[in-house]
Design an enzyme around this catalytic site. Structure first.
Site, PDB file in Angstrom:
ATOM      1  N   GLU A 146     -19.943  18.364 106.187  1.00  0.00           N
ATOM      2  CA  GLU A 146     -18.664  18.524 106.869  1.00  0.00           C
ATOM      3  C   GLU A 146     -17.873  17.223 106.726  1.00  0.00           C
ATOM      4  O   GLU A 146     -18.264  16.188 107.250  1.00  0.00           O
ATOM      5  CB  GLU A 146     -18.912  18.814 108.352  1.00  0.00           C
ATOM      6  CG  GLU A 146     -17.641  19.092 109.114  1.00  0.00           C
ATOM      7  CD  GLU A 146     -17.870  19.351 110.594  1.00  0.00           C
ATOM      8  OE1 GLU A 146     -18.581  18.552 111.226  1.00  0.00           O
ATOM      9  OE2 GLU A 146     -17.338  20.345 111.108  1.00  0.00           O
ATOM     10  N   GLU A 166     -21.122  23.857 120.477  1.00  0.00           N
ATOM     11  CA  GLU A 166     -20.178  24.215 119.408  1.00  0.00           C
ATOM     12  C   GLU A 166     -20.155  23.033 118.457  1.00  0.00           C
ATOM     13  O   GLU A 166     -19.642  21.974 118.803  1.00  0.00           O
ATOM     14  CB  GLU A 166     -18.773  24.452 119.980  1.00  0.00           C
ATOM     15  CG  GLU A 166     -18.669  25.615 120.937  1.00  0.00           C
ATOM     16  CD  GLU A 166     -19.105  26.923 120.348  1.00  0.00           C
ATOM     17  OE1 GLU A 166     -19.042  27.089 119.114  1.00  0.00           O
ATOM     18  OE2 GLU A 166     -19.544  27.788 121.121  1.00  0.00           O
ATOM     19  N   LYS A 175     -16.418  14.969 130.354  1.00  0.00           N
ATOM     20  CA  LYS A 175     -16.173  13.733 129.600  1.00  0.00           C
ATOM     21  C   LYS A 175     -15.457  14.059 128.292  1.00  0.00           C
ATOM     22  O   LYS A 175     -16.047  14.621 127.376  1.00  0.00           O
ATOM     23  CB  LYS A 175     -17.465  12.994 129.262  1.00  0.00           C
ATOM     24  CG  LYS A 175     -17.157  11.587 128.727  1.00  0.00           C
ATOM     25  CD  LYS A 175     -18.271  10.955 127.945  1.00  0.00           C
ATOM     26  CE  LYS A 175     -18.205  11.212 126.481  1.00  0.00           C
ATOM     27  NZ  LYS A 175     -17.016  10.695 125.793  1.00  0.00           N
ATOM     28  N   CYS A 233     -13.573  22.141 113.174  1.00  0.00           N
ATOM     29  CA  CYS A 233     -14.889  22.711 112.873  1.00  0.00           C
ATOM     30  C   CYS A 233     -14.733  24.006 112.077  1.00  0.00           C
ATOM     31  O   CYS A 233     -15.592  24.375 111.295  1.00  0.00           O
ATOM     32  CB  CYS A 233     -15.676  22.942 114.150  1.00  0.00           C
ATOM     33  SG  CYS A 233     -14.741  23.823 115.386  1.00  0.00           S
TER      34      CYS A 233
END
Ligand code: NDP
Length: 499
Positions: free
Chosen positions: A391, A259, A184, A293
């Site tokens: 983040e 991750e 997906k 990331c």
């Protein structure tokens, strides 16, 4: 001049279930508007519970009854080599799809496609080298053989920031191991993954081995995670959803690979090659508009050179070309969505109201179209500031200072993430000390964001669980099985001989 690359009408994509491209049973679709141009570019058949159920059943059947897990490593390797060649053939088209849907610069997207081809080739090589262990030291009448079985059905859930690259960090390794998959992509960037489905068909992969669904996380991803017929979930995305995904996988005790986010420090010592460091700091902070990331979003700079270095960065920022991602010269394209742009702006405003100083950028660009933000530098940031801990996933660099090496280590590690870090120094002792003490999955020394298919990638702490790429990446999609053989009469009887 550029408009001829924009599609005249939206392309319609079907999902791939059990070897057939199909629309949703209820006819629903998702639409994607280019975040840089405001043009409707894709429409994907939208999976719901029924399609997810069918896709998982197809993958299960293909694993339990199909040929794929039984093929030799050499045979699976040949399929992966074919797919690599097809990706290479259509790389320009795939790069265009990722650019249109994510807003990333086209030249960069082409580089990602080249990287993806290399990963498929690497996985093809590893497919032939999957092996276990043997122990002939257990006694003269015993032999221990440790084999690796494919783990089974794997759900692969991917985000929007590197659509084709990230699916390529997972799928070829799962296939090399002999697994079957349900994939997906993000609901915002599904086109290149759905197109990959066509290439997999063209390469002749047996039906049901790969099933690709376009749909939302709550509708589709959640079922792919909780369904007991799935043996493993490999997820890339936010730490928040990654954690929820682990919780959803827990009742059926699936293996998970995650991750997740990062808040990665770039640490500069006064003896570094400061010109090279400045270039790498800009690259680390603004590559992919910071939607990465691995973004080096925290600059830790020695106080003695801090002001001079930041002034140099400020001088270079106008050279970072922000604009139409279809322009070959663009370095920073559009952000993924209006909401995301607003979130980053509010983080910058919050930092300023907390006492930090906006040195450059941070304003919206091209108000008439797309979601563009001028690359920003915020200094006078402390280790406690939200902007140095969360983040942002945008083109914003936070600047913190340090005096001593120990302080740099403490600042760098005082973070809930641990994905990557970089050190800039000409002194071997500084580099080795920092390299040993930083709690991050990758530490770059006098470089930033270099990568290779051979090198494992992943994070400590809330940056994830497990590693992708590297020579163990196929083994990650396997279960170890011990075969313990005994030959000759039974020794060390449990009951007495006459029993
Ligand atoms: P998400 O974590 O929400 O999305 C990643 C993937 O997970 C998407 O395919 C998403 O589907 C899917 N998903 C969402 N909810 C569920 C669920 N309940 N079960 C299973 N799968 C689910 O990231 P976002 O796209 O919302 O980005 C938010 C933030 O996450 C970013 O601002 C950034 O900070 C971080 N991020 C980190 C990434 C990384 O590489 N580490 C990549 C992307 C984001 P869908 O979106 O289609 O609904």
């Amino acid at each position: 001049m550029l408009s001829n690359l924009l599609p005249k009408s939206a392309e319609h994509y079907q999902m791939l279930i059990d070897g057939a491209f199909v629309d949703a049973a209820d006819g629903r679709a998702l639409e994607r508007v280019s975040p840089a141009h405001g043009v409707l570019i894709s429409r994907y058949a939208r999976a719901g519970a029924a399609e997810t159920e069918r896709a998982i059943a197809a993958a299960r059947q293909a694993f339990d009854k199909g040929s794929w897990p039984q093929l030799t490593g050499a045979e699976r390797s040949k399929y992966l080599l074919k797919v690599a060649a097809l990706i290479e053939r259509d790389a320009d088209h795939l790069a265009l799809l990722d650019t249109l849907e994510s807003g990333k610069p086209i030249a960069q997207a082409r580089g990602e496609l080249a990287g993806a081809v290399d990963i498929w080739l690497y996985a093809a090589a590893l497919a032939r080298d999957l092996s276990g262990d043997s122990y002939n030291t257990l006694g003269p009448d015993k032999l221990g053989v440790v084999v690796r079985d494919p783990i089974g059905v794997v759900s692969l859930i991917t985000p929007w920031n590197f659509p084709f690259l990230i699916v390529s960090q997972k799928l070829p390794f799962a296939l090399a191991a002999g697994c079957t998959c349900v994939v997906k992509p993000s609901e915002m960037t599904s086109a290149s993954t759905l197109y990959l489905g066509k290439l997999l068909q063209e390469a002749g992969l047996p039906k049901g081995v790969i099933n690709i669904l376009a749909g939302t996380g709550p509708d589709v991803g959640a079922l792919m995670t909780s369904d007991p017929r799935v043996d493993m979930v490999s997820f890339t995305g936010s730490t928040r959803v990654g954690s929820a995904t682990m919780a959803a996988a827990a009742p059926s005790l699936k293996k998970v690979s995650m991750e997740l986010g990062g808040k990665n420090p770039q640490i500069i010592f006064p003896d570094a090659d400061l010109d090279a460091a400045a270039d790498a700091v800009m690259f680390g902070a603004y590559f992919n508009a910071g939607e990465c990331c691995n973004a080096g979003s925290r600059l830790l700079i020695h106080r003695r050179i801090a002001e001079e270095f930041v002034q140099e960065l400020v001088r270079r920022v106008p050279h970072v070309t922000v604009g139409d991602p279809l322009d070959e010269a663009t370095k920073v394209g559009a952000l993924i969505s209006a909401d995301h742009l607003a979130k980053i702006e509010s983080h910058v405003a919050g930092a300023v109201s907390d006492g930090s100083r906006l040195r450059v950028g941070g304003q919206r660009l091209f108000a008439d179209r797309g979601h563009f933000l001028a690359p920003a530098i915020v200094d006078q940031v402390t280790g406690k500031s939200a902007i140095s801990r969360e983040e942002l996933f945008g083109p914003v660099l936070s600047v913190l200072t340090f005096d001593e090496t120990e302080e740099a280590i403490t600042l760098a590690n005082d973070c809930e993430y641990g994905l990557s870090a970089s050190i800039w120094s000409q002194d071997f002792s500084t580099c080795i000390k920092m390299g040993r003490h930083l709690r991050a999955g990758t530490v770059w020394v006098n470089t930033f964001m270099d990568g290779a298919s051979e090198l494992p990638f992943g994070g400590y702490r809330k940056s994830g669980i497990g590693r992708e790429l590297g020579r163990h990446s196929v083994a990650d999609y396997t279960e170890e099985k011990t075969l313990h053989f005994h030959a000759g009469p039974r020794t060390a009887r449990w009951l007495p001989d006459h029993a």
